[in-house]
Every structure is written in structure tokens, then in C-alpha cells.
Scaffold this motif. Structure first.
Motif, PDB file in Angstrom:
ATOM      1  N   ALA A 154      28.165 -25.588  59.062  1.00 35.79           N
ATOM      2  CA  ALA A 154      29.599 -25.881  59.132  1.00 35.79           C
ATOM      3  C   ALA A 154      30.358 -25.169  58.013  1.00 35.79           C
ATOM      4  O   ALA A 154      31.517 -24.767  58.199  1.00 35.79           O
ATOM      5  N   THR A 155      29.731 -24.998  56.868  1.00 36.67           N
ATOM      6  CA  THR A 155      30.355 -24.265  55.762  1.00 36.67           C
ATOM      7  C   THR A 155      30.500 -22.790  56.113  1.00 36.67           C
ATOM      8  O   THR A 155      31.543 -22.179  55.870  1.00 36.67           O
ATOM      9  N   LEU A 156      29.463 -22.215  56.694  1.00 34.24           N
ATOM     10  CA  LEU A 156      29.526 -20.806  57.107  1.00 34.24           C
ATOM     11  C   LEU A 156      30.589 -20.609  58.189  1.00 34.24           C
ATOM     12  O   LEU A 156      31.305 -19.601  58.189  1.00 34.24           O
ATOM     13  N   GLU A 157      30.706 -21.561  59.095  1.00 34.18           N
ATOM     14  CA  GLU A 157      31.750 -21.476  60.129  1.00 34.18           C
ATOM     15  C   GLU A 157      33.139 -21.510  59.510  1.00 34.18           C
ATOM     16  O   GLU A 157      34.046 -20.776  59.954  1.00 34.18           O
ATOM     17  N   ALA A 158      33.335 -22.346  58.505  1.00 38.09           N
ATOM     18  CA  ALA A 158      34.635 -22.422  57.833  1.00 38.09           C
ATOM     19  C   ALA A 158      34.965 -21.103  57.140  1.00 38.09           C
ATOM     20  O   ALA A 158      36.123 -20.663  57.142  1.00 38.09           O
ATOM     21  N   ILE A 159      33.969 -20.468  56.552  1.00 42.37           N
ATOM     22  CA  ILE A 159      34.173 -19.174  55.895  1.00 42.37           C
ATOM     23  C   ILE A 159      34.551 -18.112  56.924  1.00 42.37           C
ATOM     24  O   ILE A 159      35.515 -17.357  56.740  1.00 42.37           O
ATOM     25  N   ALA A 160      33.796 -18.060  58.017  1.00 45.04           N
ATOM     26  CA  ALA A 160      34.060 -17.059  59.054  1.00 45.04           C
ATOM     27  C   ALA A 160      35.435 -17.244  59.679  1.00 45.04           C
ATOM     28  O   ALA A 160      36.112 -16.274  60.035  1.00 45.04           O
ATOM     29  N   ALA A 161      35.881 -18.495  59.816  1.00 39.17           N
ATOM     30  CA  ALA A 161      37.153 -18.793  60.481  1.00 39.17           C
ATOM     31  C   ALA A 161      38.361 -18.275  59.715  1.00 39.17           C
ATOM     32  O   ALA A 161      39.425 -18.059  60.305  1.00 39.17           O
ATOM     33  N   THR A 162      38.227 -18.041  58.406  1.00 39.81           N
ATOM     34  CA  THR A 162      39.372 -17.551  57.621  1.00 39.81           C
ATOM     35  C   THR A 162      39.759 -16.137  58.004  1.00 39.81           C
ATOM     36  O   THR A 162      40.913 -15.743  57.862  1.00 39.81           O
ATOM     37  N   LYS A 163      38.783 -15.346  58.439  1.00 38.29           N
ATOM     38  CA  LYS A 163      38.979 -13.922  58.745  1.00 38.29           C
ATOM     39  C   LYS A 163      39.525 -13.149  57.540  1.00 38.29           C
ATOM     40  O   LYS A 163      40.146 -12.093  57.693  1.00 38.29           O
ATOM     41  N   SER A 164      39.282 -13.690  56.359  1.00 36.33           N
ATOM     42  CA  SER A 164      39.807 -13.078  55.133  1.00 36.33           C
ATOM     43  C   SER A 164      38.772 -12.994  54.015  1.00 36.33           C
ATOM     44  O   SER A 164      39.086 -12.533  52.922  1.00 36.33           O
ATOM     45  N   ILE A 165      37.548 -13.446  54.283  1.00 34.08           N
ATOM     46  CA  ILE A 165      36.538 -13.555  53.228  1.00 34.08           C
ATOM     47  C   ILE A 165      35.369 -12.613  53.485  1.00 34.08           C
ATOM     48  O   ILE A 165      34.851 -12.531  54.600  1.00 34.08           O
ATOM     49  N   ASP A 166      34.954 -11.912  52.428  1.00 36.62           N
ATOM     50  CA  ASP A 166      33.690 -11.184  52.420  1.00 36.62           C
ATOM     51  C   ASP A 166      32.667 -12.095  51.755  1.00 36.62           C
ATOM     52  O   ASP A 166      32.873 -12.534  50.615  1.00 36.62           O
ATOM     53  N   LEU A 167      31.597 -12.378  52.452  1.00 40.34           N
ATOM     54  CA  LEU A 167      30.599 -13.341  51.975  1.00 40.34           C
ATOM     55  C   LEU A 167      29.347 -12.645  51.473  1.00 40.34           C
ATOM     56  O   LEU A 167      28.798 -11.772  52.143  1.00 40.34           O
ATOM     57  N   TRP A 168      28.887 -13.067  50.291  1.00 35.21           N
ATOM     58  CA  TRP A 168      27.550 -12.726  49.807  1.00 35.21           C
ATOM     59  C   TRP A 168      26.760 -14.025  49.748  1.00 35.21           C
ATOM     60  O   TRP A 168      27.197 -14.987  49.116  1.00 35.21           O
ATOM     61  N   PHE A 169      25.613 -14.043  50.417  1.00 32.68           N
ATOM     62  CA  PHE A 169      24.873 -15.281  50.630  1.00 32.68           C
ATOM     63  C   PHE A 169      23.399 -15.042  50.346  1.00 32.68           C
ATOM     64  O   PHE A 169      22.733 -14.272  51.042  1.00 32.68           O
ATOM     65  N   LEU A 170      22.893 -15.709  49.310  1.00 37.86           N
ATOM     66  CA  LEU A 170      21.465 -15.643  49.011  1.00 37.86           C
ATOM     67  C   LEU A 170      20.774 -16.737  49.808  1.00 37.86           C
ATOM     68  O   LEU A 170      20.902 -17.923  49.490  1.00 37.86           O
ATOM     69  N   PHE A 171      20.052 -16.336  50.846  1.00 39.72           N
ATOM     70  CA  PHE A 171      19.408 -17.301  51.735  1.00 39.72           C
ATOM     71  C   PHE A 171      17.961 -17.512  51.302  1.00 39.72           C
ATOM     72  O   PHE A 171      17.209 -16.546  51.087  1.00 39.72           O
ATOM     73  N   SER A 172      17.558 -18.781  51.196  1.00 33.45           N
ATOM     74  CA  SER A 172      16.193 -19.120  50.778  1.00 33.45           C
ATOM     75  C   SER A 172      15.246 -18.985  51.971  1.00 33.45           C
ATOM     76  O   SER A 172      15.037 -19.936  52.730  1.00 33.45           O
ATOM     77  N   LEU A 173      14.663 -17.813  52.114  1.00 30.33           N
ATOM     78  CA  LEU A 173      13.721 -17.576  53.204  1.00 30.33           C
ATOM     79  C   LEU A 173      12.440 -18.380  52.996  1.00 30.33           C
ATOM     80  O   LEU A 173      11.845 -18.879  53.962  1.00 30.33           O
ATOM     81  N   SER A 174      12.036 -18.541  51.750  1.00 27.09           N
ATOM     82  CA  SER A 174      10.829 -19.321  51.473  1.00 27.09           C
ATOM     83  C   SER A 174      11.049 -20.790  51.836  1.00 27.09           C
ATOM     84  O   SER A 174      10.136 -21.467  52.296  1.00 27.09           O
ATOM     85  N   GLY A 175      12.277 -21.271  51.631  1.00 18.84           N
ATOM     86  CA  GLY A 175      12.588 -22.645  52.004  1.00 18.84           C
ATOM     87  C   GLY A 175      12.486 -22.854  53.502  1.00 18.84           C
ATOM     88  O   GLY A 175      11.910 -23.854  53.963  1.00 18.84           O
ATOM     89  N   LEU A 176      13.033 -21.915  54.278  1.00 14.91           N
ATOM     90  CA  LEU A 176      12.946 -22.017  55.731  1.00 14.91           C
ATOM     91  C   LEU A 176      11.497 -21.912  56.191  1.00 14.91           C
ATOM     92  O   LEU A 176      11.067 -22.641  57.095  1.00 14.91           O
ATOM     93  N   TYR A 177      10.738 -21.029  55.558  1.00 14.49           N
ATOM     94  CA  TYR A 177       9.331 -20.840  55.920  1.00 14.49           C
ATOM     95  C   TYR A 177       8.540 -22.137  55.704  1.00 14.49           C
ATOM     96  O   TYR A 177       7.690 -22.506  56.510  1.00 14.49           O
TER      97      TYR A 177
END
Length: 294
Positions: A154-177
């Protein structure tokens, strides 16, 4: 300030911050005359600095030996303040009260700057903040560097909805794994819920798991097992981001100097205008290529 130390970073942390800093400099340089408001948002801002342990090195013919030491280095918040041309507004979000006090001290040292410190849960604060902001004449960079898998879809959706933000996102791949257990039967409901919360759909079960027949003691046994390795999980996360962002770049795997891969550094653009995407592509591709070759 020793009690405020909150991170021991290695080479991948230095590289991550170097890449983000390079992007911030290019972003403000390119846009400072086009937009009256350039905003930086740091959702897991920490204290503004970080503690790094530097390993001892043996000497050789050309260099003297180096003893182990502990250094204070700039964190993402301090880096953003120092970027030139300046951002017109900086917003730092942090849940830890003591870290917020450190951020307030840092902001007080720059009384001429518009710096806002927000204490609280990053997901709640970001979603509320972005819904309330007026994006006319504004562009922003938002840095998501969570401690684990805290970022909600829901946070990522809110960011995308602005159409004004460039996002840098460090995703925890080890956490998902770790959450996405090899055999789905060993996955409890808490892990299922967590994965759905960060990916925004329960369709991941059909995407990264498949039925598999294996010989058993009493004949063939049917099981449902994860078919995606670390790279496969990264590709799936990228495809999910592409459902809400018009442009998602190939992520930088971190750390780069050793395996297994633990993180993926994503850059995603929310602006749908071709010129904005083109400019971001020119900047991000160059910076990420430099990072990969480092």
C-alpha cells in the motif's frame, strides 16, 4: 552519541549510499530550474550518520599496516542535506525516538533549510503524507531503506500514485527468501500474510510455487515447492513493481563482492511523462552501470 549507533555497514552499504547520492546530485542539477519545489523523503532516516567498523590490514612493501578502527560516516539523511544544488524541502521519517532527536539536532545545525522530522511508522506516515501533499510544481526522490521487510505494498501504491516521485528502494531479498519456505507446507500463516503484505497479492503462491512429484516411501508423493531461486524472486519483485510504476530499472544486486545476494536496490519512476522517464533513464542507467562495475 555512542548510544545512537544504529548500523554497521560494509562495502555494499557504502555503494548503496554512493549510488543514491549520485542520483540526488543529478536530480537536483537537472530539475532545480524546472520545478520550484524539489523534495527529498527518507522513510527510514536513522540518525543521519552510521558507524562502520574498518578491518585491520597487514602492511606490505608499499603500505603500512592499518589497525582495526570504528568510523562515523554520513548516513542518507546527512547526504541529502549536503547535496548541491539543494533540495527545497527534506522530510525525514523515523520511528525510533532517540534517532528522531539526533535528526532534530542535525536539522537545527541548518536553520536556513526546510527540514521536517516525522516520528512514527514509515508506512502510515508516508501514506498520509503523500495523500495530503500538493504535487503541482513539485518533484521528489524517496528513499526506502528498511531494516527488513517493513515496507507494505500500500505504501508503494501511494508513491506510484503521485506520478511525481523517483523511488530508490532497497528490497530485502534474503528476507523474502526466508519467508518463502522451500516447501509451502512448512509455511505458517504469519509468513503467508507477510509476503502478501509486501507483494500486494496472494497470486505469488501460483507464481513462485509449483506442484512437484517426488518418490516416497509408499510411492510418488505430490508436494508444492518453491520453483524460484534468489534471482527468480528478484525477477518476480520487479514484475510486481512494474504493475504500478511506469518504469522500473534492472536492480543492483547487493552485496556485489560476495554471495549470496541479500538485497536488490531498485529504482522506479512514478512519472508517466516520456520526457521524465527519459531523463531518469539516462541518469539511473549510468549510475547503476557504474555501481555494477564497482
Amino acid at each position: 552519541m555512542a548510544d545512537l549507533d544504529h548500523e554497521f555497514g560494509g562495502q555494499h552499504t557504502d555503494l548503496k549510499l554512493s549510488i543514491v547520492e549520485s542520483y540526488l546530485k543529478a536530480f537536483t542539477t537537472a530539475l532545480n530550474r524546472r520545478f520550484p519545489r524539489l523534495i527529498y523523503i527518507d522513510a527510514f532516516a536513522g540518525t543521519g550518520s552510521r558507524t562502520v567498523r574498518v578491518d585491520a590490514r597487514a602492511g606490505d612493501l608499499f603500505e603500512a599496516p592499518v589497525q582495526e578502527s570504528v568510523e562515523q560516516r554520513r548516513g542518507s539523511a546527512r547526504i541529502a542535506i549536503e547535496v548541491v544544488p539543494h533540495f527545497t524541502k527534506l522530510i525525514f521519517i523515523e520511528q525510533n525516538k532517540r534517532h528522531c532527536r539526533a535528526l532534530e539536532d542535525m536539522a537545527a545545525a541548518h536553520p536556513d533549510r526546510d527540514i521536517v522530522i516525522i516520528e512514527g511508522d514509515a508506512n502510515v506516515k508516508i501514506q498520509n503524507l503523500l495523500h495530503q501533499m500538493n504535487w503541482n510544481g513539485a518533484r521528489a526522490v524517496l528513499f526506502l531503506d528498511p531494516y527488513g521487510m517493513e515496507v507494505e505494498w500500500a505504501t508503494l501504491e501511494a508513491i506510484a500514485a503521485t506520478k511525481s516521485i523517483d523511488l530508490w528502494f532497497l528490497f530485502s531479498l534474503s528476507g523474502l527468501y526466508r519467508q518463502a519456505t522451500r516447501d509451502i507446507r512448512s509455511m505458517d500463516e504469519d509468513k503467508r500474510t507477510a509476503i502478501t503484505r509486501i507483494l500486494g497479492t496472494n497470486a505469488w503462491e501460483d507464481e513462485i510455487y509449483s506442484e512437484e512429484t517426488r518418490p516416497g516411501l509408499f510411492g510418488d508423493e505430490l508436494s508444492v515447492r518453491r520453483n524460484a531461486d534468489v534471482k527468480g524472486l528478484e525477477n518476480y519483485v520487479k514484475r510486481r513493481l512494474e504493475t504500478i510504476f511506469p518504469k522500473v530499472f534492472e536492480p543492483l544486486p547487493l552485496p556485489t563482492e560476495k554471495r549470496p545476494q541479500r538485497y536488490s536496490l531498485f529504482c522506479a519512476i512514478s512519472n508517466t511523462e516520456p520526457k521524465a522517464i527519459g531523463l531518469a533513464t539516462k541518469i539511473a542507467n549510468h549510475i547503476l552501470k557504474v555501481g555494477i562495475s564497482s
